[in-house]
Write an enzyme that holds these catalytic residues in place. Structure first.
Site, short mmCIF file in Angstrom:
data_model
loop_
_atom_site.label_atom_id
_atom_site.label_comp_id
_atom_site.label_asym_id
_atom_site.label_seq_id
_atom_site.Cartn_x
_atom_site.Cartn_y
_atom_site.Cartn_z
N HIS A 57 24.17 26.18 -47.19
CA HIS A 57 23.21 26.10 -48.27
C HIS A 57 22.48 24.76 -48.24
CE1 HIS A 57 26.70 24.14 -50.29
NE2 HIS A 57 25.76 23.40 -50.83
N GLU A 91 21.74 30.00 -48.50
CA GLU A 91 21.56 29.96 -49.95
C GLU A 91 20.89 28.66 -50.37
OE1 GLU A 91 25.58 30.30 -51.35
OE2 GLU A 91 25.56 32.48 -51.17
N HIS A 147 11.27 19.64 -46.76
CA HIS A 147 10.92 20.90 -47.41
C HIS A 147 11.79 22.03 -46.85
CE1 HIS A 147 8.43 20.94 -43.74
NE2 HIS A 147 8.67 22.24 -43.74
N GLU A 150 7.51 25.57 -47.74
CA GLU A 150 6.51 26.04 -46.77
C GLU A 150 6.55 27.56 -46.67
OE1 GLU A 150 5.30 25.34 -42.07
OE2 GLU A 150 7.17 24.48 -42.86
#
Length: 124
Positions: free
Chosen positions: A7, A55, A76, A118
């Site tokens: 994650h 996740e 990002h 993005e």
């Protein structure tokens, strides 16, 4: 030994607002939560409908009142989408597009806490 991604974490000020944003913008839904016994923090793990194992963890801290310093926003997450035009239209209507690069065929959206995501065409 083999490592796999599990994650990625974003700290958020308003958990309900962030959950609503991620559901509307990207279709992410909570898959599990953890909460401190004293209520000092709550972790919500979001998953995608494609059932990939990755996740996004949203962390809410009860005592945090100041926005997080995201620095120069040089990091990002990236999501692929099968219908770039429909996604672009939806995010445009939401008012969350913060940067576009038509030459590369990508754009970025910004969540309520300022994190950039993005959006990339799946067939890229």
């Amino acid at each position: 030994m083999q490592y796999t991604f599990a994650h990625f974490n974003f700290n958020v000020l308003d958990l309900d607002r962030s959950l609503a944003f991620y559901k509307e913008a990207l279709g992410l839904e909570p898959v599990r939560t953890k909460e401190a016994e004293d209520g000092s923090f709550r972790l919500v793990y979001l998953g995608d409908s494609a059932k990939t194992p990755f996740e996004l963890e949203l962390t809410w801290l009860r005592d945090r009142t100041e926005p997080y310093d995201l620095g120069d926003e040089e990091f990002h997450l990236a999501f692929t989408v099968d219908d770039m035009e429909a996604a672009r239209q939806k995010h445009g209507q939401m008012g969350c597009i913060c940067f576009e690069n038509p030459a590369m065929g990508i754009y970025f959206i910004q969540d309520p806490d300022g994190y950039w995501i993005e959006i990339v065409p799946a067939n890229r």
